[in-house]
Write an enzyme that holds these catalytic residues in place. Structure first.
Site, PDB file in Angstrom:
ATOM      1  N   ARG A  23      -9.288   7.434  -1.530  1.00 40.74           N
ATOM      2  CA  ARG A  23     -10.061   6.962  -2.683  1.00 40.74           C
ATOM      3  C   ARG A  23     -11.467   6.593  -2.198  1.00 40.74           C
ATOM      4  O   ARG A  23     -11.634   6.129  -1.080  1.00 40.74           O
ATOM      5  CB  ARG A  23      -9.344   5.732  -3.253  1.00 40.74           C
ATOM      6  CG  ARG A  23      -9.843   5.213  -4.547  1.00 40.74           C
ATOM      7  CD  ARG A  23      -8.915   4.125  -5.106  1.00 40.74           C
ATOM      8  NE  ARG A  23      -7.692   4.741  -5.609  1.00 40.74           N
ATOM      9  CZ  ARG A  23      -6.473   4.235  -5.438  1.00 40.74           C
ATOM     10  NH1 ARG A  23      -6.299   3.120  -4.764  1.00 40.74           N
ATOM     11  NH2 ARG A  23      -5.422   4.847  -5.939  1.00 40.74           N
ATOM     12  N   ASN A  87      -4.894  -4.970  -0.207  1.00 40.33           N
ATOM     13  CA  ASN A  87      -4.431  -3.730   0.420  1.00 40.33           C
ATOM     14  C   ASN A  87      -4.080  -4.000   1.870  1.00 40.33           C
ATOM     15  O   ASN A  87      -4.916  -4.507   2.615  1.00 40.33           O
ATOM     16  CB  ASN A  87      -5.550  -2.675   0.408  1.00 40.33           C
ATOM     17  CG  ASN A  87      -5.975  -2.294  -0.982  1.00 40.33           C
ATOM     18  OD1 ASN A  87      -5.207  -1.704  -1.723  1.00 40.33           O
ATOM     19  ND2 ASN A  87      -7.201  -2.633  -1.342  1.00 40.33           N
ATOM     20  N   ASP A 107       0.804  -3.274  -0.943  1.00 39.45           N
ATOM     21  CA  ASP A 107      -0.209  -4.058  -1.648  1.00 39.45           C
ATOM     22  C   ASP A 107       0.415  -5.363  -2.100  1.00 39.45           C
ATOM     23  O   ASP A 107       1.629  -5.443  -2.316  1.00 39.45           O
ATOM     24  CB  ASP A 107      -0.709  -3.307  -2.892  1.00 39.45           C
ATOM     25  CG  ASP A 107      -1.279  -1.940  -2.558  1.00 39.45           C
ATOM     26  OD1 ASP A 107      -2.239  -1.887  -1.773  1.00 39.45           O
ATOM     27  OD2 ASP A 107      -0.754  -0.935  -3.072  1.00 39.45           O
ATOM     28  N   ASP A 120       4.732  -1.506  -3.831  1.00 42.80           N
ATOM     29  CA  ASP A 120       4.714  -0.186  -3.178  1.00 42.80           C
ATOM     30  C   ASP A 120       5.482  -0.102  -1.862  1.00 42.80           C
ATOM     31  O   ASP A 120       5.143   0.696  -0.983  1.00 42.80           O
ATOM     32  CB  ASP A 120       3.273   0.305  -2.975  1.00 42.80           C
ATOM     33  CG  ASP A 120       2.517   0.420  -4.292  1.00 42.80           C
ATOM     34  OD1 ASP A 120       3.176   0.690  -5.319  1.00 42.80           O
ATOM     35  OD2 ASP A 120       1.296   0.240  -4.299  1.00 42.80           O
ATOM     36  N   GLU A 123       6.746   3.447  -1.501  1.00 44.74           N
ATOM     37  CA  GLU A 123       5.684   4.363  -1.074  1.00 44.74           C
ATOM     38  C   GLU A 123       5.428   4.209   0.433  1.00 44.74           C
ATOM     39  O   GLU A 123       5.239   5.198   1.143  1.00 44.74           O
ATOM     40  CB  GLU A 123       4.405   4.063  -1.862  1.00 44.74           C
ATOM     41  CG  GLU A 123       3.254   4.994  -1.546  1.00 44.74           C
ATOM     42  CD  GLU A 123       1.977   4.633  -2.309  1.00 44.74           C
ATOM     43  OE1 GLU A 123       0.931   5.168  -1.929  1.00 44.74           O
ATOM     44  OE2 GLU A 123       2.027   3.824  -3.259  1.00 44.74           O
TER      45      GLU A 123
END
Length: 176
Positions: A23, A87, A107, A120, A123
């Site tokens: 990002r 983060n 996160d 997450d 993930e």
């Protein structure tokens, strides 16, 4: 590695462990820049995702990056209070292109009443297998989750009362 200067406008680039871009934030104004600490602010900045999609942030945000910790913190000023998005990431690096870090999926979302949620984890598990995070990364990140939650409980660093408001006031001086 240098560091951005106060008043400078920089991009922020987030990468994944495999080196791919995750990002990019188009413009963040630096409010404080040293070798170990960068505090920046943005409002309605363009964010570009890895697939090319773009969106614009909705509210002013104060960004906190530290060279000694494996996390960064974004304090978002909303009508009902300050929300934080943390983060778990590598410490920041800075070059002439941008302020950069590696995003490690985990996160923590912190609400105005200072309650929080770890996000997450699925993930993180998936990416740790796909990208083969070394065991030392897992150890470092778990230690930094504990450190971050301790800061939240103690209202330390970017979670201190008035931290976000104080830096937002400084940001307003650059906008006018």
């Amino acid at each position: 590695m240098g560091f951005p200067k106060e008043g400078e406008k920089v991009q922020i680039h987030s990468y994944k462990h495999n080196g791919s871009i995750h990002r990019m934030w188009e413009e963040t104004t630096i409010l404080k820049g040293t070798q170990s600490l960068v505090i920046g602010a943005n409002d309605r900045t363009v964010v570009t995702e890895s697939d090319g999609r773009t969106w614009i942030t909705r509210e002013p945000a104060i960004c906190y990056f530290h060279a000694n910790y494996w996390f960064n913190v974004i304090g978002m000023l909303r009508e009902d209070g300050v929300y934080y998005y943390c983060n778990l990431s590598s410490p920041f690096a800075y070059d002439s292109e941008a302020l950069k870090y590696i995003d490690y999926d985990l996160d923590i979302k912190v609400y105005p009443d200072m309650t929080y949620t770890l996000l997450d984890e699925d993930e993180y598990e998936k990416h740790s297998q796909i990208m083969q995070y070394p065991p030392v990364i897992d150890t470092i990140l778990k230690r930094n989750v504990a450190h971050l939650t301790q800061w939240i409980h103690q209202r330390k660093g970017p979670f201190a009362p008035d931290f976000v408001d104080m830096w937002y006031e400084r940001y307003l001086m650059y906008r006018n």
